[in-house]
Design an enzyme around this catalytic site. Structure first.
Site, PDB file in Angstrom:
ATOM      1  N   ASP A 192       2.936  -6.187 -77.386  1.00 16.33           N
ATOM      2  CA  ASP A 192       2.301  -7.175 -78.227  1.00 16.33           C
ATOM      3  C   ASP A 192       1.280  -6.415 -79.342  1.00 16.33           C
ATOM      4  O   ASP A 192       0.927  -5.359 -78.990  1.00 16.33           O
ATOM      5  CB  ASP A 192       1.407  -8.012 -77.291  1.00 16.33           C
ATOM      6  N   TRP A 231       5.861  -7.606 -68.954  1.00 16.64           N
ATOM      7  CA  TRP A 231       4.749  -6.406 -68.869  1.00 16.64           C
ATOM      8  C   TRP A 231       3.619  -6.958 -69.811  1.00 16.64           C
ATOM      9  O   TRP A 231       3.850  -7.420 -71.057  1.00 16.64           O
ATOM     10  CB  TRP A 231       5.387  -5.100 -69.261  1.00 16.64           C
ATOM     11  N   GLU A 263      14.252 -14.587 -66.426  1.00 23.53           N
ATOM     12  CA  GLU A 263      13.179 -13.541 -67.009  1.00 23.53           C
ATOM     13  C   GLU A 263      11.856 -14.593 -66.295  1.00 23.53           C
ATOM     14  O   GLU A 263      11.805 -15.641 -66.285  1.00 23.53           O
ATOM     15  CB  GLU A 263      12.915 -13.653 -68.612  1.00 23.53           C
ATOM     16  N   LYS A 283      17.334   2.434 -82.634  1.00 25.87           N
ATOM     17  CA  LYS A 283      17.064   2.407 -80.915  1.00 25.87           C
ATOM     18  C   LYS A 283      18.491   2.743 -80.062  1.00 25.87           C
ATOM     19  O   LYS A 283      18.340   3.194 -79.074  1.00 25.87           O
ATOM     20  CB  LYS A 283      16.611   1.033 -80.724  1.00 25.87           C
ATOM     21  N   PHE A 324       7.489 -13.972 -65.616  1.00 23.60           N
ATOM     22  CA  PHE A 324       6.194 -13.341 -65.613  1.00 23.60           C
ATOM     23  C   PHE A 324       5.372 -13.392 -64.608  1.00 23.60           C
ATOM     24  O   PHE A 324       5.404 -14.154 -63.768  1.00 23.60           O
ATOM     25  CB  PHE A 324       5.694 -13.805 -66.907  1.00 23.60           C
ATOM     26  N   PRO A 325       4.585 -12.089 -64.211  1.00 26.02           N
ATOM     27  CA  PRO A 325       3.690 -12.112 -63.055  1.00 26.02           C
ATOM     28  C   PRO A 325       2.547 -13.109 -63.411  1.00 26.02           C
ATOM     29  O   PRO A 325       1.850 -13.109 -64.319  1.00 26.02           O
ATOM     30  CB  PRO A 325       3.305 -10.752 -63.018  1.00 26.02           C
ATOM     31  N   PRO A 326       2.327 -14.029 -62.250  1.00 28.38           N
ATOM     32  CA  PRO A 326       0.937 -15.054 -62.328  1.00 28.38           C
ATOM     33  C   PRO A 326      -0.057 -14.331 -62.308  1.00 28.38           C
ATOM     34  O   PRO A 326      -0.039 -13.105 -61.769  1.00 28.38           O
ATOM     35  CB  PRO A 326       1.343 -16.066 -61.197  1.00 28.38           C
ATOM     36  N   LYS A 327      -1.388 -14.932 -62.559  1.00 29.26           N
ATOM     37  CA  LYS A 327      -2.602 -14.362 -62.620  1.00 29.26           C
ATOM     38  C   LYS A 327      -2.998 -14.384 -61.198  1.00 29.26           C
ATOM     39  O   LYS A 327      -4.177 -13.505 -61.005  1.00 29.26           O
ATOM     40  CB  LYS A 327      -3.361 -14.809 -63.719  1.00 29.26           C
TER      41      LYS A 327
END
Length: 732
Positions: free
Chosen positions: A176, A116, A83, A243, A85-88
């Site tokens: 979140d 996301w 996994e 689900k 996550f996209p950096p800023k």
């Protein structure tokens, strides 16, 4: 481009077949041993019935049988996923894309997932990372999608963008909780038009049917918004079952550190009718303080035994990471072992055969765990652990985990103000069998592609970009290489930022102030030796098969034959050979010796004379101005450089050399001297003039030795390389 659930089922089917075949082979061997033992007896004893052994003392034959069963009772191969996550920041994004390329290539995960942000705040970067991984890293992507704050129309648009990018797997989440809150309150909804994750699952199925594989989240210790204890765990299972019934295909769990909690969770899922794959989430410990914060924030219990092992080194982050990786590997091994019953068969009620690693955009910890579990093969050697390398020993075998200093680590992880640590070794690679000598695309429109020219083997992203608009891709044989789809070279096709980074990064690798040709030769040699991670013509590290001739290749480059591509000859190696193997089981693979290099005009002339004296060799050469040399070849002709013979299949020839395609590649290769090296130096400086001279005068030469039988089954005899070394040792 495949649904993850289909890959999991296909993998389980293959492993089941392998196990049944192994059991049958063991039974046959036992029968043969018994027959041989019986034949060795005197004739009057052969038909005498054996006296049964006492129950409390099994006889030798039974003991041997038990030993055979024990040796077979091993956990079959497992899969794993990563996994990110996209950096800023833009630099962080570029570095992450390079890291995903590297980890996907070397670790060979089943898939990668991309997270996301709240309310879709990271949508552009999430899609950029996901589409890059799918398109250029050639790995299937699981795209996180949360419904918090989104309308159904917007969700539909996002799904359309994902489908257009070739993504076929979605992790459906509620998202979140509102800012400043640790968890959703009981009964609270998302604030969008889909209240909960189950509504998102239903919407995906309504809009796209079975096109997407859908994963959902599971919480072994109960959802943070649910009541604590047994009531909360029961509520979690009710929602999870909803689900799955709505159309979800598999479950990825929240991270945990208590294996008993996870195994109990799996049992409870099976008991309430959830039969889909459950993939445990594994988060390697990065520091003691982060472990405490994360587990408290997420409500995760930590066994006292884990705390005790970490407390003694709590102020030493490196020691914490090492012990944390050992703990994670032990957890994984125990989970795998729990899937087996006493007789070695799979216990379907606890069948878990994969892991999802929360990497936090880091390499070392995940790689340590996989190395500890024996799924990585790292050829070669390295120095002791230090700022740029790490060595671990397991079962008496060195496993090199880190190799070169990790560039821009803070930019990728979003962390600042800490010392950078060494990155994963570029030599680490999965022990899984390759489908083809090059990594196939994960895009649906390239799913049948199985032939590529060798020239772009070290710049695969450039090849994918240049052929992205083709209507069809070569399948079975190479087609018309004069297709206009090759198009004109463009800045975009060179992936400057993905390959070598900033100008400062490139100068650090290629030289701050080269003054002699020998300075350039040394850069190429150091790339071969692994101390320079990339050069403009090679986005990837040295291929494993080249480790066998690494020292000779380095010497060749120091002689001024600047190699950008090579492969040794192979005559019938097994398709599971660790360096040369590819394709299905039971096959034999072959390849012709090939070397591609930049050389001075004098060496080009000597190479043409050499090939004239060796009738089994062909030479193709061209310089920057387009002047060609051809020796030992007739007009035209595509040459298979790699091929394989497999049971019940036609002969495959996945790697070829085409003279016309070579000229297209040569234009790109010469342009890289300008765009990636020459422009690092001031106009008319000594360094500028040196690189310009090499670009303008050197030839790009490709030499093929058609006598593939000379290499043997292990590529140990590389006649072409020996001949080139003789050329290199001659007058400059």
């Amino acid at each position: 481009m495949v649904r993850i659930i289909d890959k999991i089922h296909a993998r389980r089917k293959e492993l089941r077949f392998e196990r049944e075949r192994a059991l049958a082979a063991a039974a046959q061997l036992r029968q043969q041993s018994e027959a041989a033992a019986k034949a060795a007896l005197p004739s009057h004893l052969r038909n005498r019935p054996r006296r049964p052994a006492p129950a409390s003392s099994p006889n030798a034959d039974d003991a041997a049988a038990n030993g055979e069963q024990e040796s077979l009772a091993i956990q079959p191969g497992f899969y794993y996923s990563l996994e990110f996550f996209p950096p800023k920041t833009e630099p962080g994004l570029d570095n992450l894309l390079a890291r995903i390329d590297r980890m996907s290539r070397r670790l060979d995960p089943l898939f990668v997932s991309v997270t996301w942000g709240a309310n879709g705040s990271t949508l552009p970067r999430t899609l950029a990372v996901a589409s890059h991984a799918q398109r250029f890293a050639c790995v299937d992507v699981l795209l996180h999608l949360s419904c918090t704050g989104l309308t159904k129309e917007r969700i539909g648009q996002v799904l359309g963008m994902a489908r257009s990018a070739g993504i076929r797997n979605i992790l459906a989440l509620r998202g979140d909780p509102p800012a400043g809150r640790r968890a959703w309150r009981d009964g609270e909804v998302s604030g969008g038009e889909c209240d909960r994750a189950v509504d998102l699952v239903r919407l995906i199925r309504q809009l796209h049917g079975d096109h997407f594989g859908i994963g959902v989240a599971g919480h072994p210790e109960g959802h943070p918004s649910s009541a604590k204890g047994e009531e909360g765990r029961a509520t979690e299972l009710i929602h999870l079952k909803e689900k799955i019934d709505a159309g979800a295909d598999f479950i990825i769990t929240q991270f945990f550190y208590d294996v008993d909690v996870f195994l109990d969770y799996v049992k409870r899922c099976r008991a309430c009718g959830i039969t889909c794959p459950i993939i445990p989430g594994i988060m390697p410990v990065q520091s003691y303080s982060s472990l405490v914060k994360m587990t408290q924030f997420c409500g995760i219990s930590v066994p006292r035994s884990v705390i005790e092992r970490l407390e003694t080194v709590r102020h030493d982050d490196e020691a914490v990471k090492k012990i944390g990786c050992e703990i994670a590997a032990e957890m994984c091994r125990r989970i795998l072992a729990s899937s087996q019953s006493g007789d070695g068969d799979i216990d379907e009620s606890l069948h878990v055969d994969g892991f999802h690693f929360y990497t936090l955009n880091l390499e070392r910890s995940t790689t340590r765990i996989l190395a500890d579990m024996g799924v990585l093969d790292i050829p070669g050697d390295s120095s002791s652990y230090g700022s740029g390398s790490m060595r671990e020993k397991q079962a008496g075998k060195n496993k090199i985990v880190d190799f070169v200093p990790e560039a821009a680590n803070d930019a990728v992880t979003g962390r600042e103000g800490r010392e950078r640590q060494g990155s994963i070794s570029e030599r680490a690679r999965s022990t899984g069998r390759r489908v083809l000598p090059w990594k196939p695309s994960a895009m649906e429109n390239r799913s049948r592609e199985d032939v590529r020219p060798i020239n772009w083997s070290n710049r695969p992203k450039s090849y994918v970009m240049r052929t992205d608009d083709w209507d069809e891709y070569p399948n079975g044989r190479w087609g018309d290489s004069t297709s206009p789809a090759f198009g004109e070279l463009s800045e975009l096709s060179h992936f400057y930022s993905f390959s070598l980074g900033s100008d400062d990064d490139r100068r650090a690798m290629l030289g701050n102030c080269p003054l002699e040709e020998s300075d350039v030769f040394e850069v190429f040699a150091r790339y071969v030796e692994g101390t320079v991670p990339h050069i403009p013509w090679c986005e990837t590290p040295l291929h494993p098969e080249s480790f066998l001739v690494q020292s000779q290749l380095a010497r060749l480059n120091r002689y001024g034959l600047l190699t950008v591509n090579s492969q040794p000859p192979v005559d019938g190696a097994s398709s599971d050979h660790p360096a040369f193997g590819w394709g299905g089981k039971g096959g034999m693979v072959y390849q012709k010796a090939y070397v591609e290099c930049f050389v001075s005009p004098d060496k080009a002339n000597r190479l043409t004379r050499m090939v004239t004296d060796h009738p089994n060799m062909n030479l193709y050469a061209v310089n920057y101005s387009g002047q060609e040399l051809r020796v030992g070849v007739g007009e035209g002709g595509v040459t298979a450089l790699t091929w394989g013979v497999f049971p019940n299949r036609e002969i495959l020839q996945p790697t070829i050399f085409d003279p016309d395609t070579f000229l297209v590649w040569a234009e790109e290769a010469f342009s890289l001297w300008s765009s990636m090296w020459l422009n690092l130096y001031d106009f008319e400086s000594d360094s500028y003039e040196l690189i310009e001279k090499i670009r303008d005068t050197y030839y790009l030469v490709a030499i093929i030795d058609n006598d593939f039988a000379s290499g043997g089954k292990d590529g140990s005899t590389f006649r072409l390389l020996d001949v080139l070394l003789e050329i290199g040792r001659g007058p400059s």
